[in-house]
Write a protein that holds these residues in place. Structure first.
Motif, PDB file in Angstrom:
ATOM      1  N   THR A 378       1.275  -1.440   0.019  1.00 58.35           N
ATOM      2  CA  THR A 378      -0.118  -0.139  -0.178  1.00 58.35           C
ATOM      3  C   THR A 378       0.352   1.011  -0.537  1.00 58.35           C
ATOM      4  OG1 THR A 378      -1.772  -0.754   1.401  1.00 58.35           O
ATOM      5  CG2 THR A 378      -2.441   1.516   1.411  1.00 58.35           C
ATOM      6  N   PHE A 379       1.907   1.323   0.700  1.00 59.10           N
ATOM      7  CA  PHE A 379       2.824   2.620   1.030  1.00 59.10           C
ATOM      8  C   PHE A 379       3.482   2.243  -0.669  1.00 59.10           C
ATOM      9  CE2 PHE A 379       7.443   4.056   1.850  1.00 59.10           C
ATOM     10  CZ  PHE A 379       6.699   6.080   1.597  1.00 59.10           C
ATOM     11  N   PHE A 380       3.623   0.924  -1.182  1.00 59.17           N
ATOM     12  CA  PHE A 380       4.799   1.676  -2.160  1.00 59.17           C
ATOM     13  C   PHE A 380       3.833   1.773  -3.098  1.00 59.17           C
ATOM     14  CE2 PHE A 380       5.997  -0.708  -6.246  1.00 59.17           C
ATOM     15  CZ  PHE A 380       7.647   0.547  -6.541  1.00 59.17           C
ATOM     16  N   SER A 381       2.481   1.774  -2.964  1.00 56.16           N
ATOM     17  CA  SER A 381       1.413   2.378  -4.425  1.00 56.16           C
ATOM     18  C   SER A 381       1.262   3.203  -4.525  1.00 56.16           C
ATOM     19  CB  SER A 381       0.353   1.954  -3.734  1.00 56.16           C
ATOM     20  OG  SER A 381      -0.797   2.185  -4.933  1.00 56.16           O
ATOM     21  N   LEU A 382       1.647   4.347  -2.824  1.00 58.29           N
ATOM     22  CA  LEU A 382       1.773   6.353  -2.507  1.00 58.29           C
ATOM     23  C   LEU A 382       2.597   6.307  -3.051  1.00 58.29           C
ATOM     24  CD1 LEU A 382      -0.407   6.116   0.803  1.00 58.29           C
ATOM     25  CD2 LEU A 382      -0.836   6.336  -1.419  1.00 58.29           C
ATOM     26  N   LEU A 383       4.185   5.175  -2.857  1.00 56.78           N
ATOM     27  CA  LEU A 383       5.367   6.502  -2.819  1.00 56.78           C
ATOM     28  C   LEU A 383       5.260   6.302  -5.041  1.00 56.78           C
ATOM     29  CD1 LEU A 383       7.622   7.242  -2.124  1.00 56.78           C
ATOM     30  CD2 LEU A 383       8.292   5.144  -2.051  1.00 56.78           C
ATOM     31  N   SER A 384       4.584   5.386  -5.216  1.00 52.89           N
ATOM     32  CA  SER A 384       5.453   5.798  -6.744  1.00 52.89           C
ATOM     33  C   SER A 384       4.507   6.176  -7.529  1.00 52.89           C
ATOM     34  CB  SER A 384       4.194   3.817  -7.268  1.00 52.89           C
ATOM     35  OG  SER A 384       5.161   2.602  -6.940  1.00 52.89           O
ATOM     36  N   SER A 385       2.890   6.649  -6.742  1.00 52.99           N
ATOM     37  CA  SER A 385       2.448   7.429  -7.637  1.00 52.99           C
ATOM     38  C   SER A 385       2.851   9.215  -7.260  1.00 52.99           C
ATOM     39  CB  SER A 385       0.848   7.568  -6.710  1.00 52.99           C
ATOM     40  OG  SER A 385       0.316   9.175  -7.318  1.00 52.99           O
ATOM     41  N   PHE A 386       3.447   8.703  -6.181  1.00 55.54           N
ATOM     42  CA  PHE A 386       4.445  10.681  -5.878  1.00 55.54           C
ATOM     43  C   PHE A 386       5.301  10.744  -6.845  1.00 55.54           C
ATOM     44  CE2 PHE A 386       7.468  13.138  -3.564  1.00 55.54           C
ATOM     45  CZ  PHE A 386       7.091  14.137  -2.907  1.00 55.54           C
ATOM     46  N   CYS A 387       5.792   9.574  -7.337  1.00 55.26           N
ATOM     47  CA  CYS A 387       7.461   9.692  -7.653  1.00 55.26           C
ATOM     48  C   CYS A 387       6.836  10.007  -9.069  1.00 55.26           C
ATOM     49  CB  CYS A 387       7.753   8.599  -7.726  1.00 55.26           C
ATOM     50  SG  CYS A 387       8.492   8.046  -5.822  1.00 55.26           S
ATOM     51  N   ARG A 388       5.933   9.677  -9.558  1.00 57.23           N
ATOM     52  CA  ARG A 388       5.442  10.222 -11.277  1.00 57.23           C
ATOM     53  C   ARG A 388       4.688  11.445 -11.507  1.00 57.23           C
ATOM     54  NH1 ARG A 388       3.312   4.329 -10.794  1.00 57.23           N
ATOM     55  NH2 ARG A 388       0.959   5.208  -9.870  1.00 57.23           N
ATOM     56  N   GLN A 389       4.407  12.228  -9.886  1.00 55.99           N
ATOM     57  CA  GLN A 389       4.124  13.136 -10.260  1.00 55.99           C
ATOM     58  C   GLN A 389       5.595  14.143 -10.161  1.00 55.99           C
ATOM     59  OE1 GLN A 389       1.582  13.916  -6.338  1.00 55.99           O
ATOM     60  NE2 GLN A 389       0.319  12.727  -7.516  1.00 55.99           N
ATOM     61  N   LEU A 390       6.315  13.699  -9.086  1.00 48.59           N
ATOM     62  CA  LEU A 390       7.978  14.408  -9.403  1.00 48.59           C
ATOM     63  C   LEU A 390       8.156  14.147 -10.995  1.00 48.59           C
ATOM     64  CD1 LEU A 390       9.453  13.027  -6.428  1.00 48.59           C
ATOM     65  CD2 LEU A 390       8.496  14.824  -6.745  1.00 48.59           C
ATOM     66  N   VAL A 391       8.065  13.279 -11.817  1.00 46.81           N
ATOM     67  CA  VAL A 391       9.426  13.282 -12.953  1.00 46.81           C
ATOM     68  C   VAL A 391       7.708  14.137 -14.193  1.00 46.81           C
ATOM     69  CG1 VAL A 391       8.770  11.588 -15.292  1.00 46.81           C
ATOM     70  CG2 VAL A 391       9.495  10.975 -12.882  1.00 46.81           C
ATOM     71  N   ALA A 392       6.430  13.927 -13.891  1.00 44.36           N
ATOM     72  CA  ALA A 392       5.707  14.544 -14.127  1.00 44.36           C
ATOM     73  C   ALA A 392       5.710  16.402 -14.316  1.00 44.36           C
ATOM     74  CB  ALA A 392       3.893  14.397 -14.006  1.00 44.36           C
ATOM     75  N   VAL A 393       5.677  16.436 -13.098  1.00 46.35           N
ATOM     76  CA  VAL A 393       6.104  18.053 -12.566  1.00 46.35           C
ATOM     77  C   VAL A 393       7.248  18.579 -13.418  1.00 46.35           C
ATOM     78  CG1 VAL A 393       6.932  20.057 -10.990  1.00 46.35           C
ATOM     79  CG2 VAL A 393       4.738  18.040 -10.671  1.00 46.35           C
ATOM     80  N   ARG A 394       8.706  18.140 -13.268  1.00 45.53           N
ATOM     81  CA  ARG A 394       9.427  18.275 -13.952  1.00 45.53           C
ATOM     82  C   ARG A 394       9.640  18.731 -15.414  1.00 45.53           C
ATOM     83  NH1 ARG A 394      14.941  18.715 -12.818  1.00 45.53           N
ATOM     84  NH2 ARG A 394      14.098  19.253 -10.602  1.00 45.53           N
ATOM     85  N   GLY A 395       8.656  17.446 -15.805  1.00 45.49           N
ATOM     86  CA  GLY A 395       8.770  17.765 -17.607  1.00 45.49           C
ATOM     87  C   GLY A 395       7.713  19.059 -18.195  1.00 45.49           C
ATOM     88  N   MET A 396       6.682  18.833 -16.955  1.00 44.32           N
ATOM     89  CA  MET A 396       6.183  20.148 -17.132  1.00 44.32           C
ATOM     90  C   MET A 396       6.387  21.358 -17.371  1.00 44.32           C
ATOM     91  SD  MET A 396       3.495  19.163 -19.046  1.00 44.32           S
ATOM     92  CE  MET A 396       2.489  20.813 -19.244  1.00 44.32           C
ATOM     93  N   MET A 397       7.408  21.820 -15.836  1.00 44.27           N
ATOM     94  CA  MET A 397       7.766  22.667 -16.438  1.00 44.27           C
ATOM     95  C   MET A 397       9.416  23.264 -16.995  1.00 44.27           C
ATOM     96  SD  MET A 397       9.350  22.271 -11.820  1.00 44.27           S
ATOM     97  CE  MET A 397      10.611  23.501 -12.393  1.00 44.27           C
ATOM     98  N   ARG A 398       9.307  21.995 -17.839  1.00 47.47           N
ATOM     99  CA  ARG A 398      10.625  22.338 -19.350  1.00 47.47           C
ATOM    100  C   ARG A 398       9.332  22.663 -19.974  1.00 47.47           C
ATOM    101  NH1 ARG A 398      13.259  17.670 -17.722  1.00 47.47           N
ATOM    102  NH2 ARG A 398      11.885  16.560 -19.619  1.00 47.47           N
ATOM    103  N   VAL A 399       8.075  22.367 -20.331  1.00 44.62           N
ATOM    104  CA  VAL A 399       7.416  22.247 -21.343  1.00 44.62           C
ATOM    105  C   VAL A 399       6.906  23.644 -21.365  1.00 44.62           C
ATOM    106  CG1 VAL A 399       5.682  21.199 -22.240  1.00 44.62           C
ATOM    107  CG2 VAL A 399       6.933  19.917 -22.303  1.00 44.62           C
ATOM    108  N   ALA A 400       6.367  24.574 -20.243  1.00 44.72           N
ATOM    109  CA  ALA A 400       5.550  24.863 -19.929  1.00 44.72           C
ATOM    110  C   ALA A 400       6.219  26.710 -19.697  1.00 44.72           C
ATOM    111  CB  ALA A 400       4.325  25.180 -19.058  1.00 44.72           C
ATOM    112  N   ARG A 401       7.541  26.263 -19.364  1.00 46.09           N
ATOM    113  CA  ARG A 401       8.982  27.141 -18.781  1.00 46.09           C
ATOM    114  C   ARG A 401       8.213  28.020 -17.542  1.00 46.09           C
ATOM    115  NH1 ARG A 401      10.336  30.455 -24.340  1.00 46.09           N
ATOM    116  NH2 ARG A 401      11.319  28.649 -25.923  1.00 46.09           N
TER     117      ARG A 401
END
Length: 494
Positions: A378-401
C-alpha cells in the motif's frame, strides 16, 4: 465540576422509580466503569444488595439475558444486569432489513388485498409481522389512524434498504422507489390489522424494543454499555426521549493528533491513583492508538477500540511501575511502539530530504502493521504515485517554462499551477490534470529539489523496486528502504 455519572444517576432515580433500561456509550475505558457505577446506584435505589448486579461482557445475544430479566421476578425481588459491548445498537440498518423483508410480499395478491374473507398466506403473514416490528422500533402505533398516515411517520432512510440489500451489490432505493414502497406497504398494514397481527419478534432488536416500550417487572433493570452506537438508531431515540442515554466521550483522530485523551487519563488516574504528564500521555497514545477504518480501509475519524483498551492496559502497568507520576521516560522504556504511522508525514519527510526521519517512519509503519505485506504494498503504491508526479512536474516545467522554487502557495496556484496542468503539446493526457493545487505545489517543491538525472532514472528505479517487492528478492523491506533513502538523500543534497 459536577460528575456526569452522578447527575445521570440522580435523573434516573428522581421519581423514586429507577429507570429500567438505560444506555451509556463512548470508549469502553470510560463507558464500562461509568455503567458499572450506574448499575450499582440503581441497585441501591431499588433496595438491592451489590450482588444483585450481574455483568455480561460481549454477549453473543441479548435475548437470553432479556428473557431472564422478564422471568427472574418469579424467584427474587429484583436484579440489575449490565451488558457490555453487545454491538446491537451500532448499526441502524437492522430496521431497514425488517422493511426489506416486508417488501418481499408487496404488492399483495389480489385476494389478500381486496377481500376480508381471504387470509394472508404464510409468506405474507411473515412480511406483515416484519412491518409491524419496524413500526414498533420507532414507537409508532400501527392502529393509530389511517395506514397512509402511520407509514408516513417512518423516516425515509429506513425504506431505502438495509445492509444485506446493499452488501449484495444492490443500491439504496431512490426517492421515487421509497414512495412507491411506502404506498405498497399500505395494503400490507391494512391486512395485518384485519387479521389482528401483533408483530412480536424473535430477534434481539425486537426484544429490546419491546422492553424499552413496555418495561420490566418492578426491581429489574438493564444497563447497556456500548463502544459504538448509531446516532439515529430507533431504539436510541426511544431511550433519549426517556432521558436514559449518557455519552461519556470518545478519543478521535483529527489532523494527525488524538482528541479526547484527557478524559481517558482522568478516568485511569481515578482507577489507579497515578497521574501522567502531558508529554508522557502524548507518547503513550502515539505508541498504542490506531485509527479505526471502514470496510474499504478508509479512516472514519474514530479510534480502534482494541487500541484504546491497549492504552488503558499499558497505563495500568505504568501506574504500578511509576514512583508517583508517570513520565515520558518511563513510557519510552516500558511500552513497545505499536502505534499507527501517518504515511503522509512519511512522504513529507522523503520530499523534504529528512532521510533519518523517513527511514524511522518507514520502519515503524511496517513493524506496527497487522499485515506487513499489505502495508508495504500500500505504501509503495502511494510512493509510486508521488514519484510519477515528480517526473511529470519536472517535464511540464520544461515544456511550459515554469520557473523553479516558487514557495508562495498563492502565487503558485494563480500563476504556475494552470501551466503545469495544461494540455501537453504533443497530445495525450496530462497526468497532473485534476490534481489539487496544494498537492501539486508540494510535488513541485519536491521536484525542484531533486536533480534531473535522478528523476530521469526514477521510473526504472520504481520498476526494479516493484519487482523485488513482488518476489524477486528475499529482502523486500531493504529494497523499499533503499528507494526511500535514495529519494531523501537527493532532496537533502539539493
Amino acid at each position: 465540576m459536577a460528575n456526569p455519572v452522578e447527575i445521570f444517576l440522580a435523573r434516573l432515580t428522581q421519581n423514586g422509580q429507577p429507570a429500567q433500561v438505560c444506555l451509556v456509550h463512548g470508549d469502553l475505558v470510560l463507558a464500562e466503569p461509568a455503567a458499572q457505577r450506574i448499575a450499582e446506584g440503581l441497585a441501591r435505589a431499588a433496595g438491592l444488595p451489590p450482588a444483585a448486579v450481574e455483568v455480561h461482557r460481549r454477549p453473543a445475544s441479548l435475548s437470553p439475558i432479556l428473557q431472564d430479566l422478564r422471568t427472574y421476578s418469579l424467584f427474587a425481588a429484583g436484579k440489575v444486569v449490565l451488558a457490555t459491548d453487545s454491538a446491537l445498537l451500532a448499526d441502524r440498518s437492522a430496521a431497514g432489513e425488517l422493511i426489506d423483508d416486508a417488501a418481499e410480499a408487496v404488492p399483495l395478491s389480489a385476494g389478500s388485498a381486496g377481500s376480508a374473507d381471504r387470509s394472508l398466506s404464510a409468506r405474507e403473514r411473515q412480511a406483515a409481522s416484519r412491518l409491524l416490528q419496524a413500526l414498533h422500533l420507532f414507537d409508532i402505533d400501527p392502529q393509530a389512524g389511517e395506514p397512509e398516515r402511520v407509514l408516513g411517520e417512518l423516516p425515509a432512510w429506513v425504506l431505502e434498504g438495509g445492509k444485506a440489500r446493499r452488501g449484495g451489490g444492490g443500491r439504496a432505493r431512490s426517492k421515487k422507489q421509497v414512495e412507491e414502497l411506502r404506498a405498497g406497504l399500505t395494503g400490507l398494514l391494512e391486512a395485518a390489522r384485519r387479521e389482528g397481527l401483533q408483530g412480536t419478534g424473535d430477534s434481539d432488536l425486537s426484544d429490546l424494543s419491546e422492553i424499552v416500550r413496555g418495561g420490566l417487572p418492578p426491581g429489574h433493570t438493564l444497563v447497556l454499555a456500548e463502544s459504538a452506537v448509531a446516532a439515529d438508531h430507533p431504539i436510541i431515540r426511544l431511550l433519549e426521549e426517556r432521558g436514559a442515554v449518557l455519552g461519556m466521550g470518545r478519543v478521535e483522530s483529527e489532523r494527525g493528533s488524538w482528541q479526547g485523551l484527557e478524559l481517558l487519563a482522568q478516568e485511569l488516574e481515578r482507577q489507579t491513583g497515578a497521574g501522567i504528564t502531558p508529554d508522557a500521555l502524548a507518547e503513550l497514545a502515539r505508541r498504542t492508538l490506531r485509527q479505526e477504518n471502514d470496510n474499504r480501509g478508509r479512516g472514519t475519524g474514530g479510534v480502534d477500540a482494541d487500541s484504546t483498551a491497549r492504552l488503558a492496559g499499558e497505563y495500568r502497568k505504568l501506574a504500578n511501575l511509576a514512583d508517583g507520576r508517570i513520565d515520558r521516560k518511563l513510557v519510552e522504556q516500558a511500552v513497545e511502539d505499536r502505534g499507527e504511522e501517518d504515511v503522509w508525514q512519511l512522504l513529507d519527510a522523503i520530499a523534504a530530504g529528512r532521510g533519518g526521519e523517513a527511514l524511522d517512519r518507514l520502519r515503524r509503519l511496517l513493524t506496527s502493521a497487522d499485515d506487513p505485506l499489505a502495508a508495504r504494498l500500500t505504501f509503495f503504491s502511494l510512493l509510486s504515485s508521488f514519484c510519477r508526479q515528480l517526473v511529470a512536474v519536472r517535464g511540464m516545467m520544461r515544456v511550459a517554462r515554469v520557473p523553479a522554487n516558487e514557495g508562495n502557495y498563492g502565487r503558485f496556484k494563480n500563476s504556475h499551477a494552470p501551466a503545469l496542468q495544461s494540455e501537453i503539446p504533443t497530445g495525450g493526457k496530462n497526468p497532473l490534470a485534476g490534481l489539487h493545487p496544494f498537492r501539486l505545489h508540494r510535488a513541485y517543491l519536491a521536484a525542484c529539489r531533486m536533480p534531473e538525472p535522478l528523476l530521469a532514472r526514477l521510473p526504472a528505479d520504481l520498476l526494479d523496486t516493484e519487482l523485488q517487492l513482488k518476489g524477486e528478492s528475499g529482502e523486500a523491506d531493504v529494497a523499499l528502504a533503499r528507494l526511500v533513502a535514495r529519494l531523501s538523500q537527493a532532496g537533502r543534497r539539493a
